[in-house]
Design an enzyme around this catalytic site. Sequence first.
Site, PDB file in Angstrom:
ATOM      1  N   HIS A 187       0.857  -1.198   0.000  1.00 49.69           N
ATOM      2  CA  HIS A 187       0.000   0.000   0.000  1.00 49.69           C
ATOM      3  C   HIS A 187       0.887   1.240   0.000  1.00 49.69           C
ATOM      4  O   HIS A 187       1.352   1.693   1.044  1.00 49.69           O
ATOM      5  CB  HIS A 187      -0.910  -0.018   1.232  1.00 49.69           C
ATOM      6  CG  HIS A 187      -2.018   0.989   1.186  1.00 49.69           C
ATOM      7  ND1 HIS A 187      -3.349   0.629   1.196  1.00 49.69           N
ATOM      8  CD2 HIS A 187      -2.013   2.339   1.125  1.00 49.69           C
ATOM      9  CE1 HIS A 187      -4.105   1.719   1.147  1.00 49.69           C
ATOM     10  NE2 HIS A 187      -3.301   2.770   1.102  1.00 49.69           N
ATOM     11  N   HIS A 217       1.267   4.993  -2.385  1.00 45.12           N
ATOM     12  CA  HIS A 217       0.748   5.836  -3.464  1.00 45.12           C
ATOM     13  C   HIS A 217       1.879   6.551  -4.189  1.00 45.12           C
ATOM     14  O   HIS A 217       2.729   7.182  -3.550  1.00 45.12           O
ATOM     15  CB  HIS A 217      -0.225   6.869  -2.903  1.00 45.12           C
ATOM     16  CG  HIS A 217      -1.489   6.290  -2.356  1.00 45.12           C
ATOM     17  ND1 HIS A 217      -2.655   6.220  -3.089  1.00 45.12           N
ATOM     18  CD2 HIS A 217      -1.775   5.741  -1.146  1.00 45.12           C
ATOM     19  CE1 HIS A 217      -3.614   5.666  -2.354  1.00 45.12           C
ATOM     20  NE2 HIS A 217      -3.101   5.365  -1.165  1.00 45.12           N
ATOM     21  N   ASP A 236       1.774   9.270  -6.057  1.00 39.48           N
ATOM     22  CA  ASP A 236       1.753  10.725  -5.909  1.00 39.48           C
ATOM     23  C   ASP A 236       1.972  11.180  -4.477  1.00 39.48           C
ATOM     24  O   ASP A 236       2.050  12.381  -4.212  1.00 39.48           O
ATOM     25  CB  ASP A 236       0.449  11.318  -6.457  1.00 39.48           C
ATOM     26  CG  ASP A 236      -0.792  10.614  -5.940  1.00 39.48           C
ATOM     27  OD1 ASP A 236      -0.657   9.639  -5.178  1.00 39.48           O
ATOM     28  OD2 ASP A 236      -1.910  11.031  -6.301  1.00 39.48           O
ATOM     29  N   GLY A 253      -9.684   7.821  -2.084  1.00 41.08           N
ATOM     30  CA  GLY A 253     -10.382   9.075  -1.852  1.00 41.08           C
ATOM     31  C   GLY A 253     -11.177   9.043  -0.561  1.00 41.08           C
ATOM     32  O   GLY A 253     -11.158   8.054   0.179  1.00 41.08           O
ATOM     33  N   HIS A 294      -9.872   0.688  -0.278  1.00 39.79           N
ATOM     34  CA  HIS A 294      -9.686   1.501   0.926  1.00 39.79           C
ATOM     35  C   HIS A 294     -10.964   1.418   1.769  1.00 39.79           C
ATOM     36  O   HIS A 294     -12.041   1.811   1.311  1.00 39.79           O
ATOM     37  CB  HIS A 294      -9.454   2.971   0.555  1.00 39.79           C
ATOM     38  CG  HIS A 294      -8.048   3.317   0.197  1.00 39.79           C
ATOM     39  ND1 HIS A 294      -7.458   2.920  -0.983  1.00 39.79           N
ATOM     40  CD2 HIS A 294      -7.107   4.055   0.853  1.00 39.79           C
ATOM     41  CE1 HIS A 294      -6.223   3.397  -1.039  1.00 39.79           C
ATOM     42  NE2 HIS A 294      -5.979   4.086   0.067  1.00 39.79           N
ATOM     43  N   GLU A 304     -10.904   3.077   7.426  1.00 42.94           N
ATOM     44  CA  GLU A 304      -9.926   4.081   7.866  1.00 42.94           C
ATOM     45  C   GLU A 304     -10.693   5.234   8.501  1.00 42.94           C
ATOM     46  O   GLU A 304     -10.772   5.363   9.717  1.00 42.94           O
ATOM     47  CB  GLU A 304      -9.075   4.564   6.692  1.00 42.94           C
ATOM     48  CG  GLU A 304      -7.983   5.549   7.098  1.00 42.94           C
ATOM     49  CD  GLU A 304      -7.219   6.109   5.903  1.00 42.94           C
ATOM     50  OE1 GLU A 304      -6.169   6.727   6.136  1.00 42.94           O
ATOM     51  OE2 GLU A 304      -7.668   5.959   4.751  1.00 42.94           O
ATOM     52  N   ASP A 363       2.112   3.926   2.838  1.00 38.27           N
ATOM     53  CA  ASP A 363       1.000   4.737   2.343  1.00 38.27           C
ATOM     54  C   ASP A 363       1.496   5.878   1.465  1.00 38.27           C
ATOM     55  O   ASP A 363       1.301   5.861   0.257  1.00 38.27           O
ATOM     56  CB  ASP A 363       0.140   5.256   3.495  1.00 38.27           C
ATOM     57  CG  ASP A 363      -1.245   5.709   3.041  1.00 38.27           C
ATOM     58  OD1 ASP A 363      -1.620   5.420   1.888  1.00 38.27           O
ATOM     59  OD2 ASP A 363      -1.952   6.324   3.851  1.00 38.27           O
TER      60      ASP A 363
END
Length: 359
Positions: free
Chosen positions: A20, A22, A24, A181, A208, A211, A298
């Site tokens: 996991h 990202h 960006d 998102g 996701h 959370e 993350d």
Amino acid sequence: MSSTRIDTETLRRLPKAVLHDHLDGGLRPATVVELARSVGHTLPTTDPDELAAWYYEAANSGDLVRYIATFEHTLAVMQNREGLLRAAEEYVLDLAADGVVYGEVRYAPELNTRGGLSMREVVETVQEGLATGMAKAAAAGTPVRVGTLLCGMRMFDRVREAADLAVAFRDAGVVGFDIAGAEDGFPPADHLDAFEHLRRENVPFTIHAGEAHGLPSIHQALQVCGAQRIGHGVRITDDIPDLAAGKLGRLAAWVRDRRIALEMCPTSNLQTGAATSIAEHPITALKDLGFRVTLNTDNRLVSGTTMTREMSLLVEQAGWSVEDLRTVTVNALKSAFVPFDERTALIEDVVLPAYASVL
């Protein structure tokens, strides 16, 4: 909990797996500064060290929505081939430097189309950059296998389009799918057509869930949408009223007994308010209860972290041993979205011998 402990320098050299992470959220600060200058984007600061500190401080709001808002500056420099190629190549090299032997990088191609690239062109460009990075890492003697998860943004309407691309590129480096998102108000079942399409096409996916939102999001991700893994999932503890006693509710038992991997991200969870401290983060209790927990970064830039740092924090603040770290590393590889023989080879030929050497 086992007794064997490990020092940080040895830890850096041990093989790791991250599921996991990202794209960006993990650019180098200096890269953001240089790319921003080339496209005329204004940053909070042009000093790389100050920018790294700004990201970390801005993300420490305890609010997932504000955390996500910090991505505007990285996305701004990932709207053309130059930015995407560099971000992808450096992503791989940074994993290799951190001792990662297997990684899954995720991103939403719809967020990289403001400069005129199509979503397909975004995917092609990122795969090109990842391939360059893997070739350079292998040549340097630090090989790392990186697979891609394409994301759909749950609050927008291009999730099915991203899912179609995951199917189209599944033999070209894309190993799975995710939706990301803000969770509240955007349940995964809103995009059930995309998940049904992926299941028909035999493309694995994670979601996701658990959370910012609680058990209903985890239940829907698994039992309605059919996810094979859960991104974060810290709220599964809502179905375990007494962690010490270990009595599981029906959903928690389902997750544990079916070996559904939880992609847990301790530092990130502290920043978004999903956990209160490393020592009290649910990852430790869930590991001890036999859940298939995995350890992840993350967003390395936003959270100011690496896999080595995440492991070190658990060793120092939660009492983890080298055996515990081996467990979550093997867990990640068992649940990776690549073929069984690749996973088995990494576990048996790379991970287990390396950990055995320090036990």
